[in-house]
Design a protein around this motif. Structure first.
Motif, mmCIF file in Angstrom:
data_model
loop_
_atom_site.group_PDB
_atom_site.id
_atom_site.type_symbol
_atom_site.label_atom_id
_atom_site.label_comp_id
_atom_site.label_asym_id
_atom_site.label_seq_id
_atom_site.Cartn_x
_atom_site.Cartn_y
_atom_site.Cartn_z
ATOM 1 N N MET A 1 -13.121 0.182 -38.071
ATOM 2 C CA MET A 1 -12.175 0.850 -37.207
ATOM 3 C C MET A 1 -10.843 0.919 -37.940
ATOM 4 S SD MET A 1 -10.639 -0.373 -33.515
ATOM 5 C CE MET A 1 -12.214 -0.518 -32.792
ATOM 6 N N GLY A 2 -10.242 2.097 -37.906
ATOM 7 C CA GLY A 2 -8.964 2.286 -38.566
ATOM 8 C C GLY A 2 -7.799 1.797 -37.726
ATOM 9 N N GLY A 3 -6.636 1.772 -38.327
ATOM 10 C CA GLY A 3 -5.436 1.290 -37.656
ATOM 11 C C GLY A 3 -5.048 2.111 -36.442
ATOM 12 N N LYS A 4 -5.203 3.427 -36.528
ATOM 13 C CA LYS A 4 -4.855 4.279 -35.382
ATOM 14 C C LYS A 4 -5.795 4.030 -34.211
ATOM 15 C CE LYS A 4 -2.501 8.108 -37.611
ATOM 16 N NZ LYS A 4 -2.438 9.549 -37.802
ATOM 17 N N ALA A 5 -7.085 3.866 -34.506
ATOM 18 C CA ALA A 5 -8.056 3.608 -33.438
ATOM 19 C C ALA A 5 -7.802 2.245 -32.801
ATOM 20 C CB ALA A 5 -9.476 3.683 -33.983
ATOM 21 N N PHE A 6 -7.481 1.250 -33.628
ATOM 22 C CA PHE A 6 -7.189 -0.076 -33.103
ATOM 23 C C PHE A 6 -5.939 -0.035 -32.225
ATOM 24 C CE2 PHE A 6 -5.193 -4.309 -33.489
ATOM 25 C CZ PHE A 6 -6.180 -5.058 -32.865
ATOM 26 N N ALA A 7 -4.912 0.646 -32.672
ATOM 27 C CA ALA A 7 -3.686 0.773 -31.876
ATOM 28 C C ALA A 7 -3.976 1.472 -30.558
ATOM 29 C CB ALA A 7 -2.623 1.539 -32.673
ATOM 30 N N ALA A 8 -4.811 2.512 -30.586
ATOM 31 C CA ALA A 8 -5.157 3.237 -29.358
ATOM 32 C C ALA A 8 -5.878 2.331 -28.371
ATOM 33 C CB ALA A 8 -6.009 4.455 -29.684
ATOM 34 N N GLU A 9 -6.713 1.414 -28.878
ATOM 35 C CA GLU A 9 -7.396 0.474 -27.990
ATOM 36 C C GLU A 9 -6.414 -0.462 -27.300
ATOM 37 O OE1 GLU A 9 -10.617 -1.723 -29.633
ATOM 38 O OE2 GLU A 9 -11.911 0.035 -29.746
ATOM 39 N N LEU A 10 -5.257 -0.635 -27.875
ATOM 40 C CA LEU A 10 -4.226 -1.482 -27.283
ATOM 41 C C LEU A 10 -3.219 -0.667 -26.469
ATOM 42 C CD1 LEU A 10 -3.539 -3.783 -30.368
ATOM 43 C CD2 LEU A 10 -4.989 -4.263 -28.393
ATOM 44 N N GLY A 11 -3.449 0.636 -26.382
ATOM 45 C CA GLY A 11 -2.524 1.498 -25.653
ATOM 46 C C GLY A 11 -1.263 1.797 -26.429
ATOM 47 N N LEU A 12 -1.367 1.745 -27.739
ATOM 48 C CA LEU A 12 -0.221 1.994 -28.609
ATOM 49 C C LEU A 12 -0.467 3.232 -29.456
ATOM 50 C CD1 LEU A 12 0.257 -1.686 -29.845
ATOM 51 C CD2 LEU A 12 1.527 -0.533 -28.021
#
Length: 144
Positions: A1-12
């Motif tokens: 999982m990339g950084g953007k996808a991980f951030a999206a999972e956190l609502g960021l």
């Protein structure tokens, strides 16, 4: 999982500051708010994070809710929890098996998926039960 996808999972979401440096900020979309509020429950089941049945029953009992009300809420909450457990078990078994399953194993997984498929209906029933008792629960809250 990339950084953007991980951030999206956190609502960021990723933005850049005036100097061009990457910056994580809260994403204001409804989906991002759901991610922040409900986390894995939203990602895995597309449902809000609900209180566990035991905690809900304990709170209702402590508030003085009538036993039939507590029983109805317990029943609705247990049904939702059972469907979630069935879905998670079906995922686990599906991930473990390679394709060579016995008829019994296939039937078991299919049964779990059928139970999991009821989750939207069970959530609706859960909401209806709580909505039905909401006036009573509000009145209990006001009693000194």
């Amino acid at each position: 999982m990339g950084g953007k996808a991980f951030a999206a999972e956190l609502g960021l979401t990723l933005r850049c500051d005036p100097e061009g440096n990457p910056l994580l900020v809260e994403d204001g979309t409804p989906e991002a708010r759901r991610q922040r509020l409900w986390g894995q429950m939203w990602r895995g089941h597309r449902m809000p994070l609900l209180p566990e049945t035991a905690d809900l029953v304990q709170a209702l009992t402590a508030a003085g809710a009538a036993p039939p009300m507590v029983d109805n809420v317990r029943y609705a909450s247990n049904a939702v929890e059972a469907a979630i457990a069935a879905k998670e078990r079906a995922w686990d078994l599906s991930d473990q098996w390679d394709g060579s399953r016995s008829a019994e194993e296939t039937a078991m997984v299919d049964s779990l998926w059928r139970q999991a498929d009821e989750l939207p209906h069970l959530l609706t029933a859960y909401a209806r039960v709580l909505t039905t008792y909401l006036p009573t629960l509000r009145a209990l809250r006001r009693v000194p």
